[in-house]
Design a protein around this motif. Structure first.
Motif, mmCIF file in Angstrom:
data_model
loop_
_atom_site.group_PDB
_atom_site.id
_atom_site.type_symbol
_atom_site.label_atom_id
_atom_site.label_comp_id
_atom_site.label_asym_id
_atom_site.label_seq_id
_atom_site.Cartn_x
_atom_site.Cartn_y
_atom_site.Cartn_z
ATOM 1 N N GLN A 15 3.083 1.577 -14.817
ATOM 2 C CA GLN A 15 4.462 1.156 -14.983
ATOM 3 C C GLN A 15 5.383 2.141 -14.281
ATOM 4 O O GLN A 15 5.117 3.344 -14.216
ATOM 5 C CB GLN A 15 4.822 1.101 -16.472
ATOM 6 C CG GLN A 15 4.013 0.067 -17.252
ATOM 7 C CD GLN A 15 4.439 -0.001 -18.707
ATOM 8 O OE1 GLN A 15 5.341 0.693 -19.113
ATOM 9 N NE2 GLN A 15 3.767 -0.841 -19.467
ATOM 10 N N HIS A 37 9.388 5.392 -17.615
ATOM 11 C CA HIS A 37 8.783 6.485 -18.359
ATOM 12 C C HIS A 37 7.905 5.918 -19.473
ATOM 13 O O HIS A 37 8.291 4.940 -20.125
ATOM 14 C CB HIS A 37 9.883 7.357 -18.972
ATOM 15 C CG HIS A 37 9.350 8.591 -19.639
ATOM 16 N ND1 HIS A 37 9.138 9.764 -18.943
ATOM 17 C CD2 HIS A 37 8.977 8.833 -20.922
ATOM 18 C CE1 HIS A 37 8.668 10.670 -19.783
ATOM 19 N NE2 HIS A 37 8.565 10.127 -20.993
ATOM 20 N N PRO A 38 6.703 6.508 -19.669
ATOM 21 C CA PRO A 38 6.149 7.664 -18.964
ATOM 22 C C PRO A 38 5.368 7.236 -17.715
ATOM 23 O O PRO A 38 4.381 6.501 -17.829
ATOM 24 C CB PRO A 38 5.217 8.282 -19.995
ATOM 25 C CG PRO A 38 4.758 7.126 -20.825
ATOM 26 C CD PRO A 38 5.871 6.128 -20.849
ATOM 27 N N THR A 87 -1.689 2.874 -19.950
ATOM 28 C CA THR A 87 -0.344 3.137 -20.470
ATOM 29 C C THR A 87 -0.402 4.070 -21.673
ATOM 30 O O THR A 87 0.408 4.994 -21.808
ATOM 31 C CB THR A 87 0.344 1.822 -20.872
ATOM 32 O OG1 THR A 87 0.466 0.997 -19.708
ATOM 33 C CG2 THR A 87 1.726 2.081 -21.441
ATOM 34 N N SER A 140 -0.982 7.494 -20.516
ATOM 35 C CA SER A 140 0.256 8.055 -19.964
ATOM 36 C C SER A 140 1.146 8.585 -21.082
ATOM 37 O O SER A 140 1.760 9.659 -20.954
ATOM 38 C CB SER A 140 1.006 6.983 -19.163
ATOM 39 O OG SER A 140 0.228 6.498 -18.098
ATOM 40 N N LEU A 141 1.234 7.862 -22.201
ATOM 41 C CA LEU A 141 2.012 8.323 -23.347
ATOM 42 C C LEU A 141 1.431 9.609 -23.929
ATOM 43 O O LEU A 141 2.169 10.540 -24.271
ATOM 44 C CB LEU A 141 2.043 7.240 -24.419
ATOM 45 C CG LEU A 141 3.171 6.217 -24.341
ATOM 46 C CD1 LEU A 141 2.899 5.058 -25.298
ATOM 47 C CD2 LEU A 141 4.509 6.856 -24.646
ATOM 48 N N SER A 171 2.293 12.445 -21.831
ATOM 49 C CA SER A 171 3.695 12.794 -22.047
ATOM 50 C C SER A 171 3.864 13.634 -23.311
ATOM 51 O O SER A 171 4.615 14.613 -23.325
ATOM 52 C CB SER A 171 4.540 11.516 -22.143
ATOM 53 O OG SER A 171 5.885 11.807 -22.434
ATOM 54 N N THR A 200 5.722 1.663 -24.993
ATOM 55 C CA THR A 200 6.716 2.167 -24.044
ATOM 56 C C THR A 200 7.929 1.242 -24.010
ATOM 57 O O THR A 200 7.927 0.151 -24.579
ATOM 58 C CB THR A 200 6.124 2.240 -22.622
ATOM 59 O OG1 THR A 200 5.842 0.917 -22.169
ATOM 60 C CG2 THR A 200 4.855 3.070 -22.599
ATOM 61 N N TYR A 201 8.954 1.676 -23.295
ATOM 62 C CA TYR A 201 10.190 0.901 -23.134
ATOM 63 C C TYR A 201 9.896 -0.483 -22.559
ATOM 64 O O TYR A 201 10.375 -1.497 -23.070
ATOM 65 C CB TYR A 201 11.124 1.693 -22.220
ATOM 66 C CG TYR A 201 12.468 1.052 -21.974
ATOM 67 C CD1 TYR A 201 13.575 1.402 -22.734
ATOM 68 C CD2 TYR A 201 12.647 0.113 -20.956
ATOM 69 C CE1 TYR A 201 14.828 0.828 -22.508
ATOM 70 C CE2 TYR A 201 13.879 -0.471 -20.717
ATOM 71 C CZ TYR A 201 14.958 -0.106 -21.493
ATOM 72 O OH TYR A 201 16.188 -0.685 -21.274
ATOM 73 N N CYS A 220 9.941 7.800 -26.516
ATOM 74 C CA CYS A 220 9.121 8.520 -25.535
ATOM 75 C C CYS A 220 9.830 9.770 -25.016
ATOM 76 O O CYS A 220 9.204 10.799 -24.768
ATOM 77 C CB CYS A 220 8.795 7.621 -24.352
ATOM 78 S SG CYS A 220 7.953 6.091 -24.769
#
Length: 502
Positions: free
Chosen positions: A37, A40-41, A100, A103-104, A107, A221-222, A245
C-alpha cells in the motif's frame, strides 16, 4: 509471526546487526509492487528509517551483547525481514494482508526503537510510563527492566488484574504484543495502559472495547478501514475503531457520514468511551461495523472518581510563604488545579493546559513531552494546629506515593514549579492614587514586563499590558503575568481533526 523462544540467548554482535541492516536495505528498495500500500505504513519507508536508526545505535553503543532488548529485537527483525522477502513474491489477498500486517509490525518496532533508543542511545531503563498507577506497577514488579517475557509479565499482571487462561489470555497477548516477539516491553505496556485507562478497570475496559465490541479492528491500516467501510457506505453512522498507526497510544475512528463520505479521526484529550458516546449523541457512531445494535458501554461510565492529590503541610507552608496557595493554578492564578500532566505529574487547570497545547506539546514547567492528562482533585491539609504531632506515626510521609482509595499523596515538593514562580520578574510598584481625580478611583492600566520563556534558555524580554489589580500582592501579580502569555495564545478547545495520516 512470533520470534522463536530462546532468541534472546543468541549472541549479538556488530556483524549480526550489519546483516540485519543489509536485509532492511533490500526491503527499502522495493517499489511498484501491487501488494504494498502507498499509505502509511509503507514498507520501504519504514524499513529505511529502521535501518538508519540501527546505524545510530551501532555508532553510540559500544557493547551490544549485554542489552537484552536489542538482542531480542534484532533477532526478531531478522526473522521478519525473511518473512517479508518471501511474502512479496506471493500473489493473492492473503499474501497482501499478511504483508500489510508485517508492515504494521515493522512500524511498531520502529516506534519502540525510537522510544527506548532516542538519538541512538539506550534509555529503556529510564523510560517513563504515562499513567502513574501503571508506572508504579511496572517498577514494583519488574524494576528498571524494559523487557520481560510474556509468561513473566502475565504472572505479574495477574496478581493485580486476574487474566484467566485459554482464549482470553491469547487475545490479551495479541493486543499487547505489538511487535510480535513473545515479550512485553515497557513501551508496549505504556501504550496498552493509555488505550484502556483507567488502571482500576484496565482489563474490564479492554474486554468491553477490544474483545466484545464489534467495532474494534486489530492491525488495520488507514486504507483498509476505508475499504471495509465502503461496504457500509449506504448506512451512515457505520463506524469502526483501531489503534492509530501514526500516534501509538491513541485511537483512530473511521465512520460513514450522512453524505456518504468516509472520514477518520483521532479523538484528543478524551477516552475512547467518551469519544464513542459523544459520537453516538451526534449521530456519527451508530452502527459498529454496520451492525444494527450499538453496544452498551454504561459500565465504563465514571469507572473511578478523580484522583485526589493530598497536599502535604510542607507544601502548604512553602506556597503560603510565597503568598500563594498550592491548589491555585500557577498559570492563570484564577482557577484551581484540576489536571495532572502525564508523565511528569505537574498540575494546572484544564483551561490553561488546553490553551498551552495550542502552541506547545511540552510541559510548561519542566519541558517534558506531554503524553496525556488526568483529572485530579486537590485536597488541602487541615489547619496546622489540628495536624498530628511529629511524634505521631500517622504524620510520616508516604514515601511510596501509594494510591489508596483513589488518593495519591504527592510528597515531593514541586521544586521546578516553585523555581519557575520565583524567577519571574517583579512588576513595577503601583502608582500612588490621586484622590483629587475621579479616574483615580478606577483601576489604572500599567505596562508590565512579560514573563520569560518557561525553559531555562535565555530569552529576550518583551512587553505586554495588563490591568493593575488594586490590593493584590506581589506574588499574585507575578502569577498573572504568565497567565497573559499563555491565555493570549489560546482559543476555544479544538475538536478532533480529520487527518489522512492516522
Amino acid at each position: 509471526m512470533h520470534a522463536l523462544h530462546g532468541g534472546h540467548n543468541a549472541s549479538l554482535d556488530k556483524k549480526t546487526v550489519e546483516r540485519l541492516i543489509q536485509k532492511l536495505d533490500g526491503l527499502s528498495k522495493l517499489s511498484g509492487i501491487p501488494q504494498l500500500q502507498r499509505s502509511h505504513p509503507y514498507l520501504p519507508d519504514i524499513t529505511r528509517d529502521t535501518k538508519e536508526h540501527l546505524r545510530q545505535i551501532l555508532d553510540k553503543t559500544s557493547d551490544l551483547s549485554h542489552n537484552q532488548y536489542l538482542q531480542v529485537t534484532v533477532h526478531s527483525l531478522l526473522g521478519k525481514t525473511t518473512q517479508c522477502s518471501d511474502m512479496v513474491n506471493r500473489q493473492g489477498v492473503a499474501a497482501r494482508r499478511n504483508l500489510t500486517k508485517l508492515s504494521l509490525i515493522f512500524s511498531h518496532i520502529l516506534c519502540e526503537l525510537r522510544a527506548l533508543f532516542p538519538g541512538g542511545r539506550f534509555q529503556g531503563n529510564s523510560y517513563r510510563i504515562t499513567k502513574l498507577e501503571a508506572s508504579k506497577f511496572w517498577g514494583q514488579t519488574f524494576g528498571t527492566r524494559c523487557l520481560v517475557r510474556w509468561e513473566e509479565f502475565r504472572a505479574g499482571l495477574n496478581s493485580v488484574h486476574p487474566i484467566g487462561d485459554g482464549p482470553l489470555e491469547s487475545a490479551l497477548r495479541s493486543t499487547m504484543d505489538l511487535t510480535c516477539n513473545d515479550y512485553i516491553s515497557v513501551f508496549e505496556f505504556d501504550i496498552f495502559s493509555r488505550l484502556f485507562q483507567p488502571w482500576e478497570s484496565l482489563l474490564q475496559n479492554w474486554m468491553l472495547l477490544a474483545v466484545t465490541h464489534p467495532g474494534y479492528m486489530a492491525f488495520l491500516t488507514y486504507d483498509e478501514v476505508k475499504d471495509l467501510l465502503r461496504g457500509h457506505i449506504h448506512r451512515p453512522g457505520s463506524y469502526i475503531f483501531r489503534l492509530s498507526c501514526t500516534h501509538l497510544g491513541q485511537w483512530a475512528i473511521g465512520y460513514v457520514t450522512s453524505a456518504g463520505n468516509i472520514l477518520q479521526t483521532i479523538p484528543h484529550n478524551k477516552s475512547l468511551y467518551e469519544a464513542l458516546k459523544d459520537g453516538e449523541r451526534e449521530n456519527l457512531y451508530l452502527y459498529p461495523n454496520g451492525l444494527s445494535t450499538n453496544p452498551d458501554l454504561s459500565e465504563l461510565t465514571n469507572p473511578t472518581s478523580n484522583t485526589v492529590i493530598q497536599v502535604t503541610q510542607e507544601q502548604w507552608e512553602l506556597y503560603s510563604d510565597m503568598d500563594s496557595t498550592f491548589e491555585l493554578c500557577k498559570i492563570c492564578a484564577d482557577n484551581e488545579k484540576n489536571t495532572r500532566i502525564q508523565p511528569c505529574g505537574h498540575l494546572l487547570c484544564d483551561s490553561c493546559l488546553t490553551a498551552w497545547q495550542k502552541s506547545d506539546s511540552t510541559c510548561p514547567f519542566c519541558r517534558t513531552k506531554i503524553t496525556g492528562r488526568e483529572e485530579v482533585h486537590i485536597a488541602v491539609p487541615p489547619e496546622k494546629e489540628q495536624t498530628p504531632s511529629p511524634s505521631d506515626p500517622t504524620d510520616q510521609p508516604d514515601n511510596d506515593n501509594s494510591n489508596t482509595c483513589g488518593a495519591f499523596t504527592q510528597n515531593v515538593i514541586d521544586d521546578k514549579e516553585v523555581d519557575w514562580i520565583r524567577k519571574r520578574p517583579l512588576p513595577p510598584p503601583p502608582p500612588r492614587p490621586d484622590t483629587s481625580s475621579t479616574s483615580a478611583r478606577q483601576p489604572s492600566t500599567r505596562v508590565l514586563p512579560s514573563a520569560p520563556a518557561l525553559d531555562s534558555s535565555p530569552t529576550t524580554s518583551s512587553t505586554s499590558s495588563a490591568p493593575w489589580i488594586s490590593g493584590s500582592s506581589v506574588a499574585s501579580q507575578r502569577v498573572r503575568l504568565q497567565a497573559q502569555d499563555v491565555i493570549n495564545r489560546g482559543q476555544s478547545p479544538c475538536r478532533p481533526t480529520t487527518t489522512r495520516g492516522t
